[in-house]
Structures are given as structure tokens and as C-alpha cells.
Design a protein around this motif. Sequence first.
Motif, PDB file in Angstrom:
ATOM      1  N   ARG A  53       0.830  -1.214   0.000  1.00  0.00           N
ATOM      2  CA  ARG A  53       0.000   0.000   0.000  1.00  0.00           C
ATOM      3  C   ARG A  53       0.859   1.257   0.000  1.00  0.00           C
ATOM      4  O   ARG A  53       0.457   2.289  -0.528  1.00  0.00           O
ATOM      5  CB  ARG A  53      -0.946   0.000   1.203  1.00  0.00           C
ATOM      6  N   ALA A  54       2.048   1.183   0.590  1.00  0.00           N
ATOM      7  CA  ALA A  54       2.934   2.351   0.675  1.00  0.00           C
ATOM      8  C   ALA A  54       3.706   2.604  -0.618  1.00  0.00           C
ATOM      9  O   ALA A  54       4.298   3.672  -0.777  1.00  0.00           O
ATOM     10  CB  ALA A  54       3.918   2.157   1.831  1.00  0.00           C
ATOM     11  N   MET A  55       3.684   1.655  -1.555  1.00  0.00           N
ATOM     12  CA  MET A  55       4.422   1.812  -2.807  1.00  0.00           C
ATOM     13  C   MET A  55       3.682   2.747  -3.758  1.00  0.00           C
ATOM     14  O   MET A  55       2.456   2.762  -3.786  1.00  0.00           O
ATOM     15  CB  MET A  55       4.622   0.459  -3.491  1.00  0.00           C
ATOM     16  N   SER A  56       4.450   3.503  -4.519  1.00  0.00           N
ATOM     17  CA  SER A  56       3.825   4.295  -5.571  1.00  0.00           C
ATOM     18  C   SER A  56       3.849   3.449  -6.842  1.00  0.00           C
ATOM     19  O   SER A  56       4.853   2.814  -7.149  1.00  0.00           O
ATOM     20  CB  SER A  56       4.578   5.612  -5.778  1.00  0.00           C
ATOM     21  N   GLY A  57       2.764   3.401  -7.527  1.00  0.00           N
ATOM     22  CA  GLY A  57       2.674   2.567  -8.722  1.00  0.00           C
ATOM     23  C   GLY A  57       2.296   1.144  -8.383  1.00  0.00           C
ATOM     24  O   GLY A  57       2.102   0.788  -7.222  1.00  0.00           O
ATOM     25  N   PRO A  58       2.180   0.313  -9.408  1.00  0.00           N
ATOM     26  CA  PRO A  58       1.800  -1.081  -9.198  1.00  0.00           C
ATOM     27  C   PRO A  58       2.857  -1.813  -8.354  1.00  0.00           C
ATOM     28  O   PRO A  58       4.054  -1.621  -8.568  1.00  0.00           O
ATOM     29  CB  PRO A  58       1.752  -1.673 -10.605  1.00  0.00           C
ATOM     30  N   PRO A  59       2.422  -2.605  -7.379  1.00  0.00           N
ATOM     31  CA  PRO A  59       3.383  -3.298  -6.529  1.00  0.00           C
ATOM     32  C   PRO A  59       4.092  -4.440  -7.264  1.00  0.00           C
ATOM     33  O   PRO A  59       3.455  -5.349  -7.774  1.00  0.00           O
ATOM     34  CB  PRO A  59       2.532  -3.831  -5.378  1.00  0.00           C
ATOM     35  N   LEU A  60       5.401  -4.350  -7.322  1.00  0.00           N
ATOM     36  CA  LEU A  60       6.244  -5.396  -7.894  1.00  0.00           C
ATOM     37  C   LEU A  60       6.995  -6.006  -6.719  1.00  0.00           C
ATOM     38  O   LEU A  60       7.887  -5.368  -6.142  1.00  0.00           O
ATOM     39  CB  LEU A  60       7.205  -4.819  -8.925  1.00  0.00           C
ATOM     40  N   VAL A  61       6.619  -7.224  -6.338  1.00  0.00           N
ATOM     41  CA  VAL A  61       7.085  -7.821  -5.086  1.00  0.00           C
ATOM     42  C   VAL A  61       7.869  -9.098  -5.345  1.00  0.00           C
ATOM     43  O   VAL A  61       7.403  -9.992  -6.057  1.00  0.00           O
ATOM     44  CB  VAL A  61       5.891  -8.130  -4.150  1.00  0.00           C
TER      45      VAL A  61
END
Length: 131
Positions: A53-61
Motif C-alpha cells: 500500500r505504501a508503494m507508488s505505482g503497481p506493486p512489484l514484489v
Amino acid sequence: MSLGPGDPPERTPVDPLRVHSAVRGPCLLVEAEGELTILTSDELREHVLADMRAMSGPPLVVLDVGEVSFCDSSGLNAMITLWKAAHGSGGELVLARPERRFRTIIERSGLDRHLIAHRTPEEALAALSTR
């Protein structure tokens, strides 16, 4: 050693789950260490969801599971939840360093079609960075 009527049963100590994450370029690298079970899967899921949720943009994990000593169905469910959350936000979640036993669980459950595994975290980060 036999147990008497008042002796408590010996228990195998639970290897607690430790979760560390760091942003690497456009990706989130999550390192899990310990047992991923019904007792610890909520911790992993909530930690990673908060970071996503804290990432900007789509999460790439990238989920580095190389130090996960055991994974039960609750652990698999947590990974499925995280994969769905990443995809629902236009991102991706991949695994890094799954040991043979871990890969077998993923393959037998059919999750290998969704949870793509890479040999190293660096390989996984590179694959996601070119996405």
C-alpha cells in the motif's frame, strides 16, 4: 524418557517468522525466515500488504523464501492472497530461492502456474524491473 502423569509433554520449539523488506528500484524485496504456518502467516500477509500500500505505482514484489524452513496450507494461502493483491493493483509477486521441498509444495498444489519462482532475489528483481 517416559512422561509421568504430571509431566508436561515436550514440545518442538516453533521457529518464529521474521520478515524484512526493502525497496529496490521499482520493486519491494521481502525476505522471510522461519516457519510459515497458521501461527505466522497473518504476520507475513499484513506486513507485505502494508508495504504494498505504501508503494507508488503497481506493486512489484519479490518474496525471498530461501530461509523458510516450513510452509503449511496457511502459508500458501497467505502467498495466494498477496499474489492476488499485487495483480489486483496491476503489479506482480514472484518467489525467490524456494528450496526443493518448498517448490514441490507449490508444484503439487498447482500454484506454480501463478507463483513464478526465480533462483536468486537478484534474478527475480531483474525480471520484475523489466516488466
